[in-house]
Design a protein around this motif. Structure first.
Motif, PDB file in Angstrom:
ATOM      1  N   LEU A 130       0.829  -1.212   0.000  1.00 36.83           N
ATOM      2  CA  LEU A 130       0.000   0.000   0.000  1.00 36.83           C
ATOM      3  C   LEU A 130       0.860   1.257   0.000  1.00 36.83           C
ATOM      4  N   ALA A 131       1.938   1.239   0.778  1.00 32.93           N
ATOM      5  CA  ALA A 131       2.809   2.413   0.838  1.00 32.93           C
ATOM      6  C   ALA A 131       3.480   2.678  -0.506  1.00 32.93           C
ATOM      7  N   SER A 132       3.870   1.610  -1.202  1.00 27.22           N
ATOM      8  CA  SER A 132       4.494   1.790  -2.511  1.00 27.22           C
ATOM      9  C   SER A 132       3.497   2.340  -3.516  1.00 27.22           C
ATOM     10  N   VAL A 133       2.246   1.895  -3.416  1.00 29.80           N
ATOM     11  CA  VAL A 133       1.200   2.423  -4.295  1.00 29.80           C
ATOM     12  C   VAL A 133       0.984   3.910  -4.013  1.00 29.80           C
ATOM     13  N   ALA A 134       0.957   4.271  -2.737  1.00 27.28           N
ATOM     14  CA  ALA A 134       0.766   5.672  -2.372  1.00 27.28           C
ATOM     15  C   ALA A 134       1.905   6.543  -2.879  1.00 27.28           C
ATOM     16  N   GLY A 135       3.098   5.964  -2.958  1.00 28.47           N
ATOM     17  CA  GLY A 135       4.245   6.752  -3.371  1.00 28.47           C
ATOM     18  C   GLY A 135       4.295   7.075  -4.846  1.00 28.47           C
ATOM     19  N   ALA A 148       1.347   6.563  -7.083  1.00 28.24           N
ATOM     20  CA  ALA A 148       0.031   6.436  -7.701  1.00 28.24           C
ATOM     21  C   ALA A 148      -0.497   7.772  -8.189  1.00 28.24           C
ATOM     22  N   ASN A 149      -1.469   7.692  -9.071  1.00 28.18           N
ATOM     23  CA  ASN A 149      -2.180   8.900  -9.456  1.00 28.18           C
ATOM     24  C   ASN A 149      -3.115   9.297  -8.312  1.00 28.18           C
ATOM     25  N   PRO A 150      -3.638  10.517  -8.327  1.00 30.33           N
ATOM     26  CA  PRO A 150      -4.449  10.980  -7.200  1.00 30.33           C
ATOM     27  C   PRO A 150      -5.641  10.084  -6.880  1.00 30.33           C
ATOM     28  N   ALA A 151      -6.303   9.538  -7.899  1.00 29.72           N
ATOM     29  CA  ALA A 151      -7.477   8.701  -7.646  1.00 29.72           C
ATOM     30  C   ALA A 151      -7.102   7.464  -6.844  1.00 29.72           C
ATOM     31  N   LEU A 152      -5.995   6.831  -7.202  1.00 34.06           N
ATOM     32  CA  LEU A 152      -5.563   5.638  -6.491  1.00 34.06           C
ATOM     33  C   LEU A 152      -5.016   5.996  -5.114  1.00 34.06           C
ATOM     34  N   LEU A 153      -4.315   7.106  -5.020  1.00 31.90           N
ATOM     35  CA  LEU A 153      -3.764   7.554  -3.746  1.00 31.90           C
ATOM     36  C   LEU A 153      -4.883   7.801  -2.731  1.00 31.90           C
ATOM     37  N   LYS A 154      -5.971   8.409  -3.184  1.00 30.76           N
ATOM     38  CA  LYS A 154      -7.100   8.669  -2.278  1.00 30.76           C
ATOM     39  C   LYS A 154      -7.658   7.369  -1.712  1.00 30.76           C
ATOM     40  N   ARG A 155      -7.708   6.341  -2.535  1.00 29.09           N
ATOM     41  CA  ARG A 155      -8.239   5.055  -2.069  1.00 29.09           C
ATOM     42  C   ARG A 155      -7.310   4.408  -1.050  1.00 29.09           C
ATOM     43  N   VAL A 156      -6.003   4.568  -1.262  1.00 24.61           N
ATOM     44  CA  VAL A 156      -5.040   4.019  -0.304  1.00 24.61           C
ATOM     45  C   VAL A 156      -5.179   4.724   1.042  1.00 24.61           C
ATOM     46  N   VAL A 157      -5.273   6.054   1.014  1.00 21.67           N
ATOM     47  CA  VAL A 157      -5.395   6.819   2.260  1.00 21.67           C
ATOM     48  C   VAL A 157      -6.689   6.454   2.982  1.00 21.67           C
ATOM     49  N   PHE A 158      -7.763   6.344   2.223  1.00 22.52           N
ATOM     50  CA  PHE A 158      -9.055   5.976   2.831  1.00 22.52           C
ATOM     51  C   PHE A 158      -8.983   4.593   3.460  1.00 22.52           C
ATOM     52  N   LEU A 159      -8.387   3.631   2.770  1.00 24.75           N
ATOM     53  CA  LEU A 159      -8.278   2.273   3.306  1.00 24.75           C
ATOM     54  C   LEU A 159      -7.444   2.263   4.572  1.00 24.75           C
ATOM     55  N   TRP A 160      -6.325   2.978   4.563  1.00 27.81           N
ATOM     56  CA  TRP A 160      -5.456   2.974   5.742  1.00 27.81           C
ATOM     57  C   TRP A 160      -6.195   3.569   6.942  1.00 27.81           C
ATOM     58  N   ARG A 161      -6.912   4.672   6.714  1.00 25.23           N
ATOM     59  CA  ARG A 161      -7.658   5.277   7.822  1.00 25.23           C
ATOM     60  C   ARG A 161      -8.755   4.335   8.331  1.00 25.23           C
ATOM     61  N   SER A 162      -9.433   3.644   7.412  1.00 28.15           N
ATOM     62  CA  SER A 162     -10.496   2.738   7.844  1.00 28.15           C
ATOM     63  C   SER A 162      -9.941   1.591   8.686  1.00 28.15           C
ATOM     64  N   LEU A 163      -8.723   1.155   8.388  1.00 30.73           N
ATOM     65  CA  LEU A 163      -8.101   0.100   9.196  1.00 30.73           C
ATOM     66  C   LEU A 163      -7.693   0.635  10.571  1.00 30.73           C
ATOM     67  N   ILE A 164      -7.202   1.873  10.608  1.00 32.99           N
ATOM     68  CA  ILE A 164      -6.831   2.488  11.880  1.00 32.99           C
ATOM     69  C   ILE A 164      -8.058   2.677  12.775  1.00 32.99           C
ATOM     70  N   GLU A 165      -9.209   2.869  12.161  1.00 30.61           N
ATOM     71  CA  GLU A 165     -10.442   3.101  12.916  1.00 30.61           C
ATOM     72  C   GLU A 165     -11.214   1.814  13.209  1.00 30.61           C
ATOM     73  N   GLN A 166     -10.644   0.657  12.904  1.00 30.55           N
ATOM     74  CA  GLN A 166     -11.310  -0.613  13.182  1.00 30.55           C
ATOM     75  C   GLN A 166     -11.567  -0.759  14.684  1.00 30.55           C
ATOM     76  N   GLU A 167     -12.688  -1.378  15.018  1.00 27.69           N
ATOM     77  CA  GLU A 167     -13.023  -1.577  16.428  1.00 27.69           C
ATOM     78  C   GLU A 167     -12.133  -2.629  17.082  1.00 27.69           C
ATOM     79  N   GLU A 168     -11.606  -3.532  16.292  1.00 27.11           N
ATOM     80  CA  GLU A 168     -10.737  -4.565  16.845  1.00 27.11           C
ATOM     81  C   GLU A 168      -9.371  -3.946  17.155  1.00 27.11           C
TER      82      GLU A 168
END
Length: 306
Positions: A183-188, A190-210
């Protein structure tokens, strides 16, 4: 002279003495020709399981044209939107031939393969488990990491995101397979559309209840320089307000829930550099689009104690 019969009496006599000729003819047995199965399919429609098998047969067919294969993939993707159909991929032995298409020489075939896999695992724990058991995670991560076609990588990320966010076994396999590094390599790069998805996914994992999932996502963010990347994207020359807002949302989550993991220099930079830039570039008078003023205010309040 005898009385003449009335018309009513004549009619009754005629009805009584009329022979039903049709009843005198013996009935012949009715013979029905068997119905051609193709007409049953036309009238009732094929079962979805049959359709899925035929789609995969077309996709794998060596004599089929690329257009035919893409049309079959398109139909298959729509079919697996149904949870029941997605769950039938395993008993029909269709997971492996779909996963195999991730190695196709044709970018469109790889894109569709990732798309079908991503749709099949969406909000479907049973299908997610089948995907993992069929060995799908490794190939999809390799496609995400190194495929030269951005559309293919976008669908691969769609698949990874749907697979790991609510399935602990898949998440653990993702971590063990260096998924966060991917994911980090993709963020480094990627185009903006793909980068936004990586950032969103990472935040959603950080906000997991587990808790363990969230803590591993935070640790991976630190190890892979994600907070600094989000800062650089926000401070850069981008005019993409949506990208900036997603980066700020990630930073806000880290600041409010995991401040101890962030260096003081990074916190000061958010307060003294990033927030003023965002206010100026994406405020009410901006022509580039607006970033949520509430988000900016909440981030400022979270940093007041520094």
């Amino acid at each position: 002279m005898p009385n003449r019969p009335t018309q009513s009496e004549l009619l009754q006599w005629a009805v009584t003495h009329t022979t039903d000729e049709s009843s005198a003819i013996p009935e012949r047995p009715v013979t029905r020709e068997p119905i051609d199965p193709k007409w049953i399919d036309v009238i009732l429609g094929k079962d979805d399981a049959v359709k899925m098998k035929e789609c995969v047969e077309t996709i794998r067919g060596t004599e089929k044209s690329l257009d035919d294969k893409l049309a079959a993939f398109d139909e298959l993707e729509m079919l697996v939107e149904s949870l029941d159909n997605a769950n039938d991929l395993r008993p029909l032995s269709l997971w492996t031939p779909i996963i195999d298409q991730l190695s196709s020489q044709e970018p469109k075939m790889r894109m569709y393969a990732a798309w079908v896999l991503g749709t099949a695992v969406q909000n479907n724990p049973r299908s997610q488990t089948d995907f993992l058991d069929s060995g799908g995670l490794g190939p999809i991560l390799r496609v995400l990491a190194s495929d030269p076609d951005e559309e293919v990588r976008a669908k691969a990320l769609y698949c990874v995101s749907g697979a790991i966010r609510h399935n602990r076994a898949l998440f653990d396999a993702f971590v063990d397979g260096n998924g966060f590094r991917t994911l980090a390599s993709v963020a480094g790069d990627a185009n903006p559309a793909l980068l936004k998805r990586v950032v969103f996914l990472w935040r959603s994992l950080i906000e997991q209840e587990e808790p363990e999932v969230a803590s591993r996502a935070v640790q991976a963010a630190q190890e892979n320089g994600v907070p600094a990347m989000a800062l650089d994207q926000t401070a850069g020359e981008t005019e993409d307000a949506d990208l900036v807002e997603k980066c700020l949302e990630l930073l806000f989550t880290l600041v409010t829930k995991y401040r101890s993991t962030l260096l003081i220099d990074l916190l000061v930079r958010i307060r003294d550099e990033i927030i003023p830039i965002v206010r100026e570039r994406f405020g009410p008078q901006s022509h580039s689009g607006m970033v949520s003023l509430d988000l900016i205010k909440q981030l400022e309040e979270a940093l007041e104690a520094i």
